[in-house]
Write an enzyme that holds these catalytic residues in place. Structure first.
Site, PDB file in Angstrom:
ATOM      1  NE  ARG A 237      -4.199  -4.519   3.742  1.00  0.00           N
ATOM      2  CZ  ARG A 237      -3.659  -4.375   2.476  1.00  0.00           C
ATOM      3  NH1 ARG A 237      -3.864  -4.864   1.516  1.00  0.00           N
ATOM      4  NH2 ARG A 237      -2.323  -3.804   2.564  1.00  0.00           N
ATOM      5  CD  GLU A 266      -4.890 -12.284   3.384  1.00  0.00           C
ATOM      6  OE1 GLU A 266      -3.690 -11.721   3.322  1.00  0.00           O
ATOM      7  OE2 GLU A 266      -5.805 -11.497   2.776  1.00  0.00           O
ATOM      8  CG  HIS A 285      -2.594 -10.273  -0.013  1.00  0.00           C
ATOM      9  ND1 HIS A 285      -2.998  -9.994   1.162  1.00  0.00           N
ATOM     10  CD2 HIS A 285      -2.658  -9.315  -0.747  1.00  0.00           C
ATOM     11  CE1 HIS A 285      -2.908  -8.794   1.385  1.00  0.00           C
ATOM     12  NE2 HIS A 285      -3.023  -8.204   0.212  1.00  0.00           N
TER      13      HIS A 285
END
Length: 324
Positions: A237, A266, A285
């Site tokens: 993360r 993000e 991601h």
């Protein structure tokens, strides 16, 4: 009469039909307050909630008094207020097992791409810079036989250790909350404290969830302890890493390079200094983002919700105590 649920993720037709065989389904684009207000009656009566990437918090739960189970199409759930669900006896289901191998592939790809400068040199070729035999300015570094340090030895860490040990003959160090005997037996992995791992590893791979304890676990102090030749990989993360400290470490040459699948914010801001560094491989991601695995995750989440609303929470339940 079938129970009603809220679906806030587009599913393939076959999975939608599977849901509709068990539930009355209300599809919404997101969980924003205006969406909830627009479908207030459906939210108020829904016993199930299924989707991904949206925030599930106390404010939403106040609008869903009948909710009994939530199912997220992900392994991570830092966008969900689990304590609030548990307090209301709402179980949370997730999809941990189906994405393990794919995420481990992504981590390995980041290691290879970063070490061998794949993105950088490919862009140089496209820009017409390959005009003669290449020299050291184009070279990367080896991966095989280098020391891998894994921070977080869960399912994905184990799958990565397997690839590194058997495929690349890499000695494996690991740091986790507890020792992992299987990793030590199968991969000859060596358990060590975080400082030792940082000092000895050529690749430091972070595969941690975001918790109060792991937030900004990696900062200036940790990067200063790493080898100047070390490559840092984050596939856990984003907020586990102090991004400003990482940027400074890269700019100052404290570490060699970084491969990043996750970021503090993000999508990553277009003005992030990370995007102007040739020694950074930044991807959006994509850890589990293959067609096959994303389908399997959605199918698992559908089955999880069906099971949960039938009282079956033996697997994939984050907070089984909520059913007590």
């Amino acid at each position: 009469m079938k129970p009603s649920i809220i679906l806030y993720k587009t599913l393939p037709d076959d999975l939608l039909h599977r849901l509709e065989a068990h539930f009355t389904v209300t599809q919404v684009p997101n969980l924003h307050p205006e969406t909830v207000a627009q479908h207030a009656q459906a939210f108020a009566s829904a016993q199930g909630l299924l989707g991904a990437s949206e925030t599930v918090n106390r404010a939403l739960l106040e609008k869903m008094p009948a909710l009994r189970a939530a199912s997220t199409i992900s392994v991570g759930y830092d966008n969900v207020e689990v304590d609030a669900l548990t307090a209301r006896k709402i179980v949370l289901m997730h999809t941990p097992a189906v994405l393990t191998e794919t995420v481990a592939d992504t981590v390995m790809a980041l290691m290879l791409a970063t070490a061998r400068r794949v993105v950088d040199v490919a862009e140089r070729v496209k820009a017409g810079e390959w005009t003669e035999s290449i020299g050291p300015a184009w070279f990367g570094v080896d991966v095989h036989h280098k020391t891998l340090g894994i921070v977080g030895m869960g399912r994905i860490g184990m799958a990565l250790a397997q690839r590194a040990h058997f495929g690349f003959t890499m000695p494996v160090l690991y740091h986790a909350r507890r020792r992992h005997q299987e990793a030590e037996d199968r991969f000859n992995a060596r358990y060590c404290d975080l400082d030792t791992l940082l000092q000895e590893a050529d690749f430091v791979c972070v595969i941690l969830p975001l918790t109060a304890e792991t937030r900004h676990l990696f900062g200036a102090t940790q990067f200063a302890r790493m080898k100047s030749s070390a490559i840092f990989i984050n596939a856990g993360r984003g907020p586990v890493v102090d991004e400003n400290a990482l940027i400074a470490a890269l700019q100052n040459g404290e570490i060699y390079a970084a491969g990043l699948d996750v970021f503090e914010q993000e999508p990553l801001s277009v003005d992030s200094p990370l995007l102007n560094m040739s020694n950074v491989v930044a991807v959006p991601h994509i850890g589990s983002a293959t067609h096959e695995t994303r389908y399997n995750m959605m199918a698992c989440a559908v089955d999880n919700l069906i099971d949960a609303l039938q009282g079956k929470i033996e697997k994939n339940c984050v907070n089984p105590q909520a059913a007590g």
